[in-house]
Structure formats: C-alpha cells, structure tokens
Scaffold this motif. Sequence first.
Motif, PDB file in Angstrom:
ATOM      1  N   PRO A   8       0.777  -1.141  -0.042  1.00  0.00           N
ATOM      2  CA  PRO A   8       0.075  -0.034  -0.039  1.00  0.00           C
ATOM      3  C   PRO A   8       0.718   1.057  -0.054  1.00  0.00           C
ATOM      4  CG  PRO A   8      -0.781  -1.571   1.814  1.00  0.00           C
ATOM      5  CD  PRO A   8       0.574  -2.092   1.047  1.00  0.00           C
ATOM      6  N   ALA A   9       0.411   2.236  -0.787  1.00  0.00           N
ATOM      7  CA  ALA A   9       1.125   3.432  -0.668  1.00  0.00           C
ATOM      8  C   ALA A   9       1.493   4.088   0.610  1.00  0.00           C
ATOM      9  CB  ALA A   9       0.397   4.654  -1.725  1.00  0.00           C
ATOM     10  N   ASN A  10       2.609   4.705   0.941  1.00  0.00           N
ATOM     11  CA  ASN A  10       3.109   4.939   2.057  1.00  0.00           C
ATOM     12  C   ASN A  10       3.869   6.457   1.946  1.00  0.00           C
ATOM     13  OD1 ASN A  10       3.934   5.527   4.735  1.00  0.00           O
ATOM     14  ND2 ASN A  10       5.184   4.000   4.849  1.00  0.00           N
ATOM     15  N   PRO A  11       3.153   7.462   2.017  1.00  0.00           N
ATOM     16  CA  PRO A  11       3.886   8.890   1.741  1.00  0.00           C
ATOM     17  C   PRO A  11       5.264   8.730   2.719  1.00  0.00           C
ATOM     18  CG  PRO A  11       1.866   9.159   2.917  1.00  0.00           C
ATOM     19  CD  PRO A  11       1.976   7.679   2.600  1.00  0.00           C
ATOM     20  N   ASN A  12       5.201   8.194   3.594  1.00  0.00           N
ATOM     21  CA  ASN A  12       6.424   8.416   4.404  1.00  0.00           C
ATOM     22  C   ASN A  12       7.429   7.636   4.161  1.00  0.00           C
ATOM     23  OD1 ASN A  12       4.946  10.189   6.385  1.00  0.00           O
ATOM     24  ND2 ASN A  12       3.886   8.347   7.112  1.00  0.00           N
ATOM     25  N   GLN A  20       9.582  -5.303   6.314  1.00  0.00           N
ATOM     26  CA  GLN A  20       8.427  -4.405   6.252  1.00  0.00           C
ATOM     27  C   GLN A  20       8.720  -2.972   6.158  1.00  0.00           C
ATOM     28  OE1 GLN A  20       5.439  -6.032   6.227  1.00  0.00           O
ATOM     29  NE2 GLN A  20       6.608  -7.734   6.598  1.00  0.00           N
ATOM     30  N   THR A  21       8.998  -2.489   5.069  1.00  0.00           N
ATOM     31  CA  THR A  21       9.424  -1.173   4.772  1.00  0.00           C
ATOM     32  C   THR A  21       8.316  -0.092   4.894  1.00  0.00           C
ATOM     33  OG1 THR A  21       8.707  -1.453   2.513  1.00  0.00           O
ATOM     34  CG2 THR A  21      11.151  -1.779   2.781  1.00  0.00           C
ATOM     35  N   SER A  22       6.983  -0.512   4.916  1.00  0.00           N
ATOM     36  CA  SER A  22       5.903   0.418   5.373  1.00  0.00           C
ATOM     37  C   SER A  22       5.767   0.539   6.601  1.00  0.00           C
ATOM     38  CB  SER A  22       4.595  -0.263   4.690  1.00  0.00           C
ATOM     39  OG  SER A  22       4.322  -1.588   5.453  1.00  0.00           O
ATOM     40  N   CYS A  23       6.167  -0.547   7.372  1.00  0.00           N
ATOM     41  CA  CYS A  23       6.104  -0.451   9.094  1.00  0.00           C
ATOM     42  C   CYS A  23       7.230   0.757   9.366  1.00  0.00           C
ATOM     43  CB  CYS A  23       6.272  -1.707   9.506  1.00  0.00           C
ATOM     44  SG  CYS A  23       4.752  -2.599   9.423  1.00  0.00           S
ATOM     45  N   GLN A  24       8.398   0.215   8.807  1.00  0.00           N
ATOM     46  CA  GLN A  24       9.683   1.129   9.249  1.00  0.00           C
ATOM     47  C   GLN A  24       9.511   2.656   8.562  1.00  0.00           C
ATOM     48  OE1 GLN A  24      12.808  -0.928   6.948  1.00  0.00           O
ATOM     49  NE2 GLN A  24      12.200  -2.805   7.490  1.00  0.00           N
ATOM     50  N   GLY A  25       8.769   3.083   7.785  1.00  0.00           N
ATOM     51  CA  GLY A  25       8.686   4.285   7.168  1.00  0.00           C
ATOM     52  C   GLY A  25       7.839   5.201   8.406  1.00  0.00           C
ATOM     53  N   GLN A  74      -4.124   6.637  13.906  1.00  0.00           N
ATOM     54  CA  GLN A  74      -3.866   6.865  12.578  1.00  0.00           C
ATOM     55  C   GLN A  74      -3.321   5.712  11.875  1.00  0.00           C
ATOM     56  OE1 GLN A  74      -1.042  10.162  12.917  1.00  0.00           O
ATOM     57  NE2 GLN A  74      -2.563  11.873  13.520  1.00  0.00           N
ATOM     58  N   MET A  75      -3.155   4.587  12.471  1.00  0.00           N
ATOM     59  CA  MET A  75      -2.428   3.526  11.532  1.00  0.00           C
ATOM     60  C   MET A  75      -3.604   2.723  11.117  1.00  0.00           C
ATOM     61  SD  MET A  75      -0.494   0.194  13.309  1.00  0.00           S
ATOM     62  CE  MET A  75      -0.460  -1.085  11.982  1.00  0.00           C
ATOM     63  N   PRO A  76      -3.735   2.876   9.720  1.00  0.00           N
ATOM     64  CA  PRO A  76      -4.715   2.101   8.975  1.00  0.00           C
ATOM     65  C   PRO A  76      -4.387   0.498   8.840  1.00  0.00           C
ATOM     66  CG  PRO A  76      -3.394   2.990   7.446  1.00  0.00           C
ATOM     67  CD  PRO A  76      -2.467   3.385   8.751  1.00  0.00           C
ATOM     68  N   PRO A  77      -5.658  -0.251   8.651  1.00  0.00           N
ATOM     69  CA  PRO A  77      -5.287  -1.654   8.978  1.00  0.00           C
ATOM     70  C   PRO A  77      -4.543  -2.247   7.414  1.00  0.00           C
ATOM     71  CG  PRO A  77      -7.207  -1.133   8.375  1.00  0.00           C
ATOM     72  CD  PRO A  77      -6.814  -0.008   8.541  1.00  0.00           C
ATOM     73  N   GLY A  78      -4.014  -3.582   7.556  1.00  0.00           N
ATOM     74  CA  GLY A  78      -3.423  -3.965   6.440  1.00  0.00           C
ATOM     75  C   GLY A  78      -2.152  -3.543   5.803  1.00  0.00           C
ATOM     76  N   GLN A  79      -1.343  -3.019   6.882  1.00  0.00           N
ATOM     77  CA  GLN A  79       0.056  -2.733   6.594  1.00  0.00           C
ATOM     78  C   GLN A  79       1.022  -3.876   6.322  1.00  0.00           C
ATOM     79  OE1 GLN A  79       0.936   0.746   5.682  1.00  0.00           O
ATOM     80  NE2 GLN A  79      -1.350   0.756   5.459  1.00  0.00           N
ATOM     81  N   PHE A  80       0.640  -4.825   7.169  1.00  0.00           N
ATOM     82  CA  PHE A  80       1.668  -5.911   7.204  1.00  0.00           C
ATOM     83  C   PHE A  80       1.745  -6.829   6.021  1.00  0.00           C
ATOM     84  CE2 PHE A  80       2.733 -10.377   8.173  1.00  0.00           C
ATOM     85  CZ  PHE A  80       4.039 -10.095   8.648  1.00  0.00           C
ATOM     86  N   GLN A  81       2.753  -6.929   5.211  1.00  0.00           N
ATOM     87  CA  GLN A  81       2.970  -7.697   4.179  1.00  0.00           C
ATOM     88  C   GLN A  81       3.653  -9.040   4.524  1.00  0.00           C
ATOM     89  OE1 GLN A  81       1.850  -6.545   1.326  1.00  0.00           O
ATOM     90  NE2 GLN A  81       0.976  -4.828   2.384  1.00  0.00           N
ATOM     91  N   GLY A  82       2.857  -9.971   4.724  1.00  0.00           N
ATOM     92  CA  GLY A  82       3.258 -11.473   4.931  1.00  0.00           C
ATOM     93  C   GLY A  82       2.081 -12.402   5.356  1.00  0.00           C
ATOM     94  N   SER A  83       2.583 -13.462   5.608  1.00  0.00           N
ATOM     95  CA  SER A  83       1.603 -14.654   5.846  1.00  0.00           C
ATOM     96  C   SER A  83       1.225 -14.572   7.556  1.00  0.00           C
ATOM     97  CB  SER A  83       2.362 -15.931   5.605  1.00  0.00           C
ATOM     98  OG  SER A  83       3.625 -16.137   6.587  1.00  0.00           O
ATOM     99  N   ASP A  84       0.219 -15.121   7.704  1.00  0.00           N
ATOM    100  CA  ASP A  84       0.025 -14.983   9.195  1.00  0.00           C
ATOM    101  C   ASP A  84       0.784 -15.621  10.020  1.00  0.00           C
ATOM    102  OD1 ASP A  84      -2.561 -14.130   8.494  1.00  0.00           O
ATOM    103  OD2 ASP A  84      -3.778 -16.003   8.590  1.00  0.00           O
ATOM    104  N   GLU A  85       1.680 -16.642   9.806  1.00  0.00           N
ATOM    105  CA  GLU A  85       2.632 -17.223  10.571  1.00  0.00           C
ATOM    106  C   GLU A  85       3.696 -16.413  10.860  1.00  0.00           C
ATOM    107  OE1 GLU A  85       5.899 -20.971  10.204  1.00  0.00           O
ATOM    108  OE2 GLU A  85       4.331 -20.635   8.731  1.00  0.00           O
ATOM    109  N   GLU A  86       4.200 -15.208   9.775  1.00  0.00           N
ATOM    110  CA  GLU A  86       5.206 -14.446   9.885  1.00  0.00           C
ATOM    111  C   GLU A  86       4.777 -13.130  10.925  1.00  0.00           C
ATOM    112  OE1 GLU A  86       7.354 -14.464   5.474  1.00  0.00           O
ATOM    113  OE2 GLU A  86       5.537 -13.416   5.761  1.00  0.00           O
ATOM    114  N   LEU A  87       3.428 -13.070  10.811  1.00  0.00           N
ATOM    115  CA  LEU A  87       2.728 -12.093  11.699  1.00  0.00           C
ATOM    116  C   LEU A  87       2.917 -12.684  12.927  1.00  0.00           C
ATOM    117  CD1 LEU A  87       1.305  -9.386  12.361  1.00  0.00           C
ATOM    118  CD2 LEU A  87      -0.931 -10.764  11.740  1.00  0.00           C
ATOM    119  N   GLU A  88       2.588 -13.855  13.281  1.00  0.00           N
ATOM    120  CA  GLU A  88       2.633 -14.359  14.909  1.00  0.00           C
ATOM    121  C   GLU A  88       4.220 -14.186  15.068  1.00  0.00           C
ATOM    122  OE1 GLU A  88       0.826 -16.167  16.884  1.00  0.00           O
ATOM    123  OE2 GLU A  88      -1.064 -16.098  15.726  1.00  0.00           O
TER     124      GLU A  88
END
Length: 261
Positions: A73-77, A195-200, A237-251
């Motif tokens: 997802p687009a991340n202006p930061n 997770q570049t979107s999270c790091q931004g 301000q944090m929108p949902p769906g920022q994580f890019q990966g599987s449920d196992e990676e999220l765990e």
Amino acid sequence: MAGRHDKDVAYVGDSRVVKRRGGPLTPPDYSEFPGKTEPFYPNFLLKEWMVAVVCLVAFLVLTMAHPSPLEAPANPNDTSYIPLPDWYFFFLYQLLKYEYTSGPYTVVGTILIPGLAFTALLLAPWLDRGPKRRPKDRPVATSLMLLALAAIVFLTWAAVDERQKHVASQGGGSGAPTVDVSPDAPEGEKIWAKQTSCQGCHGVDLKGSGFAPSLEHVGSKLTKEEIIDIIKNGRGQMPPGQFQGSDEELEKLAEWLAEKK
C-alpha cells in the motif's frame, strides 16, 4: 451498358459502385464486380467485429494468466520508494538514464529525440509516397518503423532488466532498502527487516517518529495478541492491512515485538 440508362457508374479508386437515381435505398448488387469491392454492412463490419473479438479474448486470457503485480500500500512516509512509470513508458524512462539524455542534456531525451520520432511519423505520408503496399517496396517507411520498434524493444528490455537487478540487490519487494540483519537474528527481526511500510512510520530502529509511537518497549504495554490485533485492524492514525506477509510471519513478528520490554 444497355438497360442502365437510370444509373451512373462512380469510380472510387479501383472499385466501381453503381449509384441509383431515386427509388428506395436498397443495398447495391456487387455480384457484377467480383473481387472489386463489398458492402460495408454486413460484410466489412462483420470482419472487423470478429478481429476485435479475437483481440479482446486474447487480451483477457493474458490478464488472467499474468495478472498485474501489486506492490505494498502507498506510504507517503517511505522516502526510499522509487516510483516507476507504466510499462509502456519504460523505454522513455530508460532513455533518460543515459549520459547524453540526462543531466544537462535532459532536453535531448525529453524533447529532441521524441520530437524527431513524432515528426517522422507525421511526415511519413510525404516521405514515402509510392503506391505500393508491400514492406519491401516501401523502404523509407519500413526502415523508420523497424528502427523505432527495435529502439522501443531494446530500451524496454533494458529498463526491466535493470529494475529486476535492483530489486534482487535490495532483497526483493518494492525495491526499497531493507535492514541488514545477522543470519543468526530471531525470525521476528528478519521479518521486520522486510516491512518497509512499517519502518517508514516507526523507524528502522523502532524509535518511532512525530506521528508514530516508538516500539522499543512495546512489550511492556501490549501483549502478543494485542500487537497482532493492532497490526491487522489498525489503531488511531495507523490504517489496517499494513503488514505484508503470512499469518505465521505475523505471529513471529508479534512475538518478537512482545519481548521488547
């Protein structure tokens, strides 16, 4: 021409079309001129329609077999993200990377070369005025078209190849630099590095920013389950769906963050 006193024969190119005077508008009979011409409706229109259907079906099959690749997802930061033009402008994008079409010579790549190409296209009817249609009998038009096609194919290939090498050197994804981690690092840390979107927002070092909190001690405030819920559903301000990966990676990522206390 006996019996045709009420008709005029109009010559259009190499075709002969009978024009009737008065009377109902009935389709003319072209059987007297085999191979010369044919009625626009339905013969010519049906051929064009069939060609259009074949092209449309081929295009739909191609889009289903090779769907458009979607990025994060687009991340202006995210200042490390490199935007790219659509694929059909890749050749112009690549052209502006060369020494004599960029920098102080940008006008060459943006105005001079495209201007020459469009001028040649506009002057094509005057550059090649021969009546023949075979490509070998039209050397000027054929040469210009082959030259333009070869340049577009080469520049597009060069742009795609360079992009793929850049993405591979950066560890995949959108091409943004990833965090250097040790091979012995925890799995959660390796997942965070991608997770570049999270790091931004939260920073590469988890120290946060003016609008995103620090995650250095997030484990002291939130449990693993709460972290997973926030990552999935968002908060503030944090929108949902920022994580890019599987449920196992999220765990694994949430478990790693929960240990930071």
